[in-house]
Design an enzyme around this catalytic site. Structure first.
Site, PDB file in Angstrom:
ATOM      1  N   LEU A  15      -8.008  -1.650  -7.903  1.00 36.59           N
ATOM      2  CA  LEU A  15      -8.260  -0.646  -8.935  1.00 36.59           C
ATOM      3  C   LEU A  15      -7.465  -1.004 -10.187  1.00 36.59           C
ATOM      4  O   LEU A  15      -6.243  -1.023 -10.163  1.00 36.59           O
ATOM      5  CB  LEU A  15      -7.847   0.737  -8.435  1.00 36.59           C
ATOM      6  N   HIS A  28       4.824   1.741  -8.533  1.00 36.59           N
ATOM      7  CA  HIS A  28       5.007   1.322  -9.921  1.00 36.59           C
ATOM      8  C   HIS A  28       4.664   2.511 -10.824  1.00 36.59           C
ATOM      9  O   HIS A  28       3.722   3.257 -10.537  1.00 36.59           O
ATOM     10  CB  HIS A  28       4.062   0.144 -10.199  1.00 36.59           C
TER      11      HIS A  28
END
Length: 344
Positions: A125, A229
């Site tokens: 993605l 992240h």
């Protein structure tokens, strides 16, 4: 109109451009033209039923139907780990105790795992930073659920998604630095590239086979276990609102969390339904954002529309019908883009 569609061979330049913007850490989207071309070819063979289930993988792109510009990519692996082993660490506990010494220690421990073997995986993605607006990220991520709902028999009972772990702008991963590098003797970026280009034999050859006490890792590495992240935090939130949960499995490279959900419990799959479409001018109104997708396996399309989620009939303009590869009288799958917030 921005639509999700199956990847094509002509998309290779767009995928290379997207790969150059990931900043590393997205293993399945390396900036390597041969690898990406092979990925496209595998996806096309999946749609044509020319591959065994163990090799099947679908790849979709987000495209502006008017300009042809591609701004995002997403993918589904049908069944992971049936050819090459699928590794995670399971974050568990080992207890060391002595009544005689009055000592009891419950130690967080990493166990090498293949528990997700055979699961379907949401992967790859990535949305161009310039496209991160107007709900594009939601559409890109959740369009896969519309495809899975329409073609449920193609996928397995459990769906997993590996979230990108903590890596800085220079490709430094605290988890890799403290653990992986000691066994693989290479930088994170090198290991990431090898894995992304299909050279995975080194993982099985060099992986530590015994449990690892997390207290032996640096404090910095311990702190990022199961964390994402910063740029991945929105993607994690999207999946969690669809029913995905962190069950204490992490990536062996960067320590990012693996989320999982039974396929039939995913909100967008469970709540989606088929409605008839007609041609005309959509009625004005303050309607919520919804996902709509056709039921055409080879020419799948999904897009964002404003509509009544409870309607039994949708009205689209000729341009919208063309973008969705539909005709009046067809049935499309409809679901509210985001779950309704519960009120007390």
């Amino acid at each position: 109109m921005r639509v999700i569609r199956p990847v094509e061979h002509a998309d290779i330049a767009a995928l290379m451009r997207l790969a150059g913007k990931t900043g590393g850490g997205l293993t399945s989207l390396p900036a390597n033209e041969a690898t990406l071309a092979a990925r496209i070819e595998r996806a096309r063979k999946t749609w044509s039923d020319d591959l065994p289930k163990s090799e099947q993988g679908y790849v979709f792109v987000l495209e502006d139907s008017e300009t042809g510009e591609v701004g995002g990519i997403c993918a589904i692996e049908v069944a992971v780990g049936l050819n090459d082993p699928w590794y995670n660490y399971r974050v568990g506990t080992l207890v060391h105790a002595s009544k005689e010494l009055n000592v009891y220690n419950a130690l967080p421990t990493l166990f090498l795992s293949n528990d997700h073997t055979g699961s379907s995986e949401l992967c790859t993605l990535f949305l161009d930073p310039e496209w991160r607006k107007e709900g594009n990220g939601y559409v890109l991520s959740k369009s896969r659920f519309m495809f899975m709902a329409a073609f449920r028999d193609k996928f397995n009972e459990k769906v997993v998604a590996e979230m990108r772990g903590v890596i800085d702008e220079h490709g430094y991963s605290p988890f890799w630095q403290s653990l992986g590098k000691r066994f693989f003797s290479m930088d994170f970026s090198r290991a990431d590239f090898l894995c992304g280009t299909g050279q995975k034999a080194f993982i099985a050859e060099l992986m530590p086979k015994h449990p690892i006490y997390t207290h032996f890792l640096s404090e910095e590495a311990q702190a990022v276990i199961g964390e994402v992240h910063p740029q991945t935090a929105p993607a994690r939130a999207v999946l969690e609102k669809e029913g995905f949960r962190y069950r204490h499995y992490i990536d062996i490279f960067d320590g990012g969390p693996t989320l999982e959900c039974d396929i039939d419990r995913v909100r967008a799959i469970r709540k989606s339904r088929l409605v008839e479409i007609a041609e005309g001018q959509p009625a004005p109104g303050d309607y919520p954002a919804c996902l709509v997708a056709n039921e055409n396996y080879h020419h799948f399309r999904a897009a964002l529309v404003r509509a009544d989620p409870q309607t039994s009939r949708l009205v689209f303009t000729a341009a919208q019908l063309d973008a969705l590869k539909c005709r009046a009288g067809d049935h499309v799958r409809l679901v509210r883009l985001c779950a309704e917030e519960k009120t007390v």
